[in-house]
Scaffold this motif. Structure first.
Motif, PDB file in Angstrom:
ATOM      1  N   PRO A 485      -8.943  -0.941   1.665  1.00  9.72           N
ATOM      2  CA  PRO A 485      -7.432  -0.551   1.406  1.00  9.72           C
ATOM      3  C   PRO A 485      -6.878  -0.641   2.779  1.00  9.72           C
ATOM      4  O   PRO A 485      -7.208  -0.721   4.060  1.00  9.72           O
ATOM      5  CB  PRO A 485      -7.736   0.921   1.298  1.00  9.72           C
ATOM      6  CG  PRO A 485      -9.229   1.325   0.985  1.00  9.72           C
ATOM      7  CD  PRO A 485      -9.908   0.355   1.637  1.00  9.72           C
ATOM      8  N   THR A 486      -5.605  -0.828   2.775  1.00 16.05           N
ATOM      9  CA  THR A 486      -4.804  -1.039   4.003  1.00 16.05           C
ATOM     10  C   THR A 486      -4.530   0.374   4.641  1.00 16.05           C
ATOM     11  O   THR A 486      -4.770   1.261   3.895  1.00 16.05           O
ATOM     12  CB  THR A 486      -3.379  -1.459   3.637  1.00 16.05           C
ATOM     13  OG1 THR A 486      -2.658  -0.842   2.799  1.00 16.05           O
ATOM     14  CG2 THR A 486      -3.543  -2.939   3.051  1.00 16.05           C
ATOM     15  N   SER A 487      -4.225   0.477   5.920  1.00 18.73           N
ATOM     16  CA  SER A 487      -4.146   1.884   6.447  1.00 18.73           C
ATOM     17  C   SER A 487      -2.943   2.474   6.235  1.00 18.73           C
ATOM     18  O   SER A 487      -3.036   3.569   6.265  1.00 18.73           O
ATOM     19  CB  SER A 487      -4.541   1.347   8.060  1.00 18.73           C
ATOM     20  OG  SER A 487      -5.366   0.672   8.403  1.00 18.73           O
ATOM     21  N   VAL A 488      -1.779   1.733   6.310  1.00 16.79           N
ATOM     22  CA  VAL A 488      -0.661   2.568   6.158  1.00 16.79           C
ATOM     23  C   VAL A 488       0.596   1.716   5.522  1.00 16.79           C
ATOM     24  O   VAL A 488       0.454   0.676   5.585  1.00 16.79           O
ATOM     25  CB  VAL A 488      -0.203   3.184   7.580  1.00 16.79           C
ATOM     26  CG1 VAL A 488       0.184   1.984   8.637  1.00 16.79           C
ATOM     27  CG2 VAL A 488       1.165   4.078   7.421  1.00 16.79           C
ATOM     28  N   LEU A 489       1.367   2.383   5.049  1.00 18.35           N
ATOM     29  CA  LEU A 489       2.453   1.841   4.237  1.00 18.35           C
ATOM     30  C   LEU A 489       3.797   2.392   5.181  1.00 18.35           C
ATOM     31  O   LEU A 489       3.910   3.484   5.090  1.00 18.35           O
ATOM     32  CB  LEU A 489       2.912   1.708   2.671  1.00 18.35           C
ATOM     33  CG  LEU A 489       3.857   1.173   2.203  1.00 18.35           C
ATOM     34  CD1 LEU A 489       4.047  -0.209   2.165  1.00 18.35           C
ATOM     35  CD2 LEU A 489       4.364   1.902   0.778  1.00 18.35           C
TER      36      LEU A 489
END
Length: 899
Positions: A485-489
């Motif tokens: 998963p990506t870290s932050v939006l």
């Protein structure tokens, strides 16, 4: 550090230009970073991963202030993480922007008198691709101007083959799971674009309309009739009922009966429904289920017919009346005129101010319209999106936005995903000759003779897959293995519901996909992002929302051209608070430019005096000044880390600003000048402390202001610390125990100097004017070592034999009370000073009278908010102090003048 640089520090100072001119540096410096591969993410790296996908701007777009804020914050986060030792992927890309892009190309065709129909679907789509290749992507160049450290090798576009494959895959999986269906529902219809549009593409504006009250039923008061009011008279052609509140006593006898419709001549039922507000108007409302969202829901509850009385262009059609063929607005007027002639208009209110939805792209009022569309059944996947936040798998910053998130996802309606356009992802549904329906996946072919659905998917459908489609899903890729998963939006709170919700829903729907879970910790949730940081809207310096109509919008490129990218970025980052709007204007960016210039000049001074990073001397050999600045640096590093870890950008940048300007430049550099003059041993020690602190300050500031910090850091380190600050290490606290005594002594020194400076100003002395003075009480151990610094910074000289104190000041410090005596004889024009002070006294007395009067006004105190009263009280106290101080000074001048 080479010996040449050590022996001749001016070599490094001379490497810098005489002054900071961003336009001379930024473009070349950015391209060097890109060419060096600093922003390219290595999927084979052993470093911990950190990833952000850029919210894809529209291919038709340009960089506006909202983009500039988004990009600045993402760049700040990724640059810091890169310096902290993470393998960082910041993945860029653009959205095909179905409606916006098709509209642009259609307008181009219209110049030559052509329409898309003149070319046919296939040729028109080819023309859109041609436009994208030639004119699209202007924003990429603007991103480079801002300094975005994105991985350009992984640039993505929502219509690329790989992303189109992801769209087909998710559609088929949802369809096969029974979560995509086709049904006739009410949508926001654009008669100009001839398509349904999303809520996000509707602008709600206040307009001057007309509220018309109409009589349905008999014109005889003794016979059944009702009065209804509407702003959209034309929709009455689609009326299928009149509704009243079930408890409204006025209509109890009419509920369940019918009433004559004055245009169609039909008898329509009177139904009872809690939706009706009995206090509004007559308490009776006309129900047009095919052209009003509330009426549609009521129509479903009461099983009412739902005739559509407008075509896709907004013209009256199939109503069976003389109004067929008229534009909706012409019909509104003509129907009202007919009803007036029949005596059925019983009231008109004009102007009637009310909210009307307008198409964002084409500008006309949208028409709620019943239409056959494709829908996603969202209940289950919306719940999963809500649970991901409830369970802590995804954290929303600030947490105060969570209730809005739950309110939305817990009450979400099914999502209309079809658009009546030609540009976009074609819906992968095919129809057979006998009405058969088949959904075709990316590796499948439709049966021969089948025809594909003409609609395309809502742009938000493809952008909802963005976190994983950009990394190669549905195929297993090194990017997915390393960075998902990506870290932050990072995004604005205004699209929390539209885009963030869709990414969360799709992300949770595929969370158990083996492609995403392979090789991952079983306890690690496969969410699209672990954190969601929501910032506010950009407003002008008066707090008003920026808009073209107000003329208060700011083009960030104008700021970059005039003030530089660093000043633009620092202005935005310094104002960014979780969930809070930020006001920006010329005063803010000029202050940021001054800060960048201050940093440049401070570094140049440090280099000219031989500052260089190196191994620090033993703490027991350092001065109070050195210990204080090193300990403060440790505190600031910890504070900045804590703030940035919590996405408190404003707090982090505000702290860095004041440390760099107020403490490092205004105090430490000035006190260091004294130490340079003491002895070579002291000067050598000071150069290392100064070099180390400056090195850390530049690194701490680099993520926010990358261009100037790179330039200054290169000159400071002369390449000894590495090839670029971009890949240098992030500062960490030293671990040394802070010297509280040194901090106290420096605080006393600062207070004493500040009070002397204020005292000098009160005496009418110019800032640069030196004056003889005696300091009584500085012979204590705490202040003895600082006497040279005090004299230098307060512009004091040793008293001569003829010293005569004409003014004195008492300053109470932590361990001593210092009396400052100053001889101002011959240094002050007493007449000019008296005139100045008399003018100041008059202003202070006027302020005192005004505030006293307000606080003595009982009516004012009864109505004014507490915070207003508190401010006026504070102003009164300041005015009282000013009157007292100026009066004393005037008396002193009178005494001096009499001598």
């Amino acid at each position: 550090m080479t010996s040449a640089a050590s022996e001749n520090p001016r070599n490094r100072a001379d490497a810098l230009p005489k002054s900071w001119n961003p336009s001379d540096v930024e473009a070349d410096l950015y391209e060097r970073w890109v060419a060096a591969g600093y922003f390219h993410a290595d999927t084979g790296s052993d470093k911990p991963s950190y990833s952000i996908v850029l919210p894809p701007p529209n291919v038709t777009g340009t960089l506006h202030m909202g983009h500039a804020l988004d990009h600045t914050l993402m760049d700040l986060l990724t640059r810091r993480k890169r310096m902290q030792g993470f393998e960082v992927l910041w993945l860029p890309g653009m959205d095909h922007a179905g409606i916006a892009t098709q509209t642009v190309v259609e307008k181009q065709l219209a110049v030559d008198g052509k329409t898309k129909e003149d070319f046919g679907r296939e040729l028109f789509v080819d023309k859109v691709w041609d436009w994208k290749r030639e004119s699209g992507g202007q924003i990429q160049g603007q991103m480079r101007r801002l300094g975005d450290g994105v991985d350009w090798n992984r640039d993505r576009f929502t219509m690329d083959d790989g992303l189109s494959r992801a769209v087909q895959t998710i559609f088929k999986r949802l369809y096969d799971a029974g979560l995509i269906y086709r049904a006739e529902r009410l949508v926001n219809w654009s008669p100009v674009l001839k398509t349904g549009i999303s809520d996000l593409e509707v602008d709600h504006k206040e307009v001057e309309g007309e509220l018309v009250s109409l009589r349905y039923g008999s014109l005889n008061d003794d016979e059944p009739h009702v009065i209804v009011a509407t702003t959209r008279v034309e929709t009455m052609l689609g009326d299928t009922a009149v509704a009243v509140h079930p408890d409204d006593e006025r209509y109890q006898a009419l509920i369940g009966t019918t009433v004559y419709h004055p245009i169609t001549g039909r008898q329509i039922p009177i139904v009872a429904d809690d939706y009706v507000d009995p206090e509004f108007g007559s308490g009776a409302v006309k129900i047009t289920p095919a052209h009003d969202p509330n009426d549609f829901e009521l129509g479903l509850r009461h099983n009412l017919p739902m005739p559509t009385i407008m075509d896709i262009t907004g013209k009256i059609a199939d109503s069976g009346t003389e109004f067929d063929g008229m534009d909706r607005f012409e019909a509104r007027l003509k129907i009202r005129e007919r009803l007036e002639a029949e005596g059925r208009v019983v009231g008109r209110k004009y102007p009637y101010i009310h909210q009307v939805g307008h198409s964002e792209r084409s500008g006309e009022p949208i028409e709620p319209r019943l239409s056959m569309q494709w829908w996603v059944k969202v209940e289950g996947i919306a719940k999963a999106a809500g649970d991901a936040v409830r369970n802590g798998d995804v954290k929303i910053h600030p947490a105060s936005q969570e209730p809005r998130w739950f309110e939305w996802v817990d009450n979400m309606h099914d999502w209309n995903i079809s658009r009546q356009l030609w540009w976009g992802h074609r819906i992968p549904i095919w129809y057979g000759p006998e009405g058969e329906i088949v959904c075709v996946g990316p590796d499948e072919q439709a049966p021969e003779g089948y025809v594909q659905d003409p609609d395309v998917l809502d742009t938000w459908f493809s952008s909802g897959l963005w976190p994983f489609s950009t990394m190669g899903w549905p195929d297993a890729t090194p990017e997915l293995a390393k960075f998902y998963p990506t870290s932050v939006l990072v995004t604005g709170y205004d699209i929390l519901f539209f885009w963030v919700a869709r990414m969360m829903m799709f992300g949770m729907f595929v969370s158990d996909d083996p492609v995403l879970t392979a090789g991952k910790d079983a306890n690690q949730k496969q969410v699209p992002f672990e954190d969601v940081f929501l910032h506010g809207l950009i407003r002008d310096e008066h707090g008003k929302k920026m808009s073209k109509s107000r003329g208060n919008g700011i083009d960030p490129l104008d700021w970059i051209n005039e003030y530089g990218a660093d000043a633009t970025r620092f202005t935005l980052a310094r104002g960014a608070q979780p969930g809070g709007d930020l006001s920006v204007g010329t005063s803010h960016v000029t202050a940021s430019r001054s800060f960048v210039t201050k940093l440049f000049n401070a570094t140049k001074f440090a280099l000219m005096n031989g500052a260089q990073p190196g191994e620090l001397p033993a703490r027991d050999t350092l001065t109070d000044t050195d210990l204080w600045i090193l300990d403060r640096l440790d505190e600031v590093i910890a504070e900045v880390d804590a703030a940035l870890d919590n996405y408190e950008f404003s707090k982090a940048l505000e702290g860095l600003y004041h440390f760099a300007w107020d403490e490092f430049c205004s105090w430490y550099l000035e006190l260091a000048k004294v130490q340079f003059a003491e002895s070579e041993e002291r000067a050598a020690s000071t150069r290392i402390v100064l070099g180390n602190v400056l090195d850390s300050v530049l690194r701490l500031l680099h993520p926010a202001i990358p261009f100037v910090t790179e330039t200054l850091w290169q000159a400071l380190t002369a390449g000894a610390e590495g090839e670029s600050i971009v890949i240098s290490s992030w500062p960490t606290v030293s671990g040394a125990t802070a010297d509280a005594a040194a901090a106290r002594r420096i605080a006393d020194t600062q207070k004493l100097i500040t009070e002397i400076r204020r005292f000098r100003s009160d005496q009418g002395l110019a800032d640069s004017q030196k004056v003889a003075a005696k300091l009584i009480g500085t012979d204590t151990a705490d202040l003895l070592a600082q006497q040279a610094g005090i004299a230098n910074l307060a512009k004091l000289t040793e008293p001569g034999d003829d010293f005569a104190a004409t003014a004195s000041l008492e300053v109470r410090l932590t361990t001593a009370t210092v009396v400052v005596q100053i001889d101002t004889s011959g240094t002050v024009d007493l007449d000019a000073e008296r005139r100045r002070l008399e003018k100041d006294l008059a202003a202070a007395e006027k302020e005192l009278a005004g505030t006293t009067g307000k606080l003595g006004n009982e009516k004012f105190l009864a109505k004014a908010p507490d915070e207003v009263v508190a401010k006026i009280k504070a102003r009164k106290e300041i005015a009282e102090g000013d009157v007292e101080r100026i009066t004393v000074r005037l008396a002193e001048i009178a005494t001096l003048a009499a001598k």
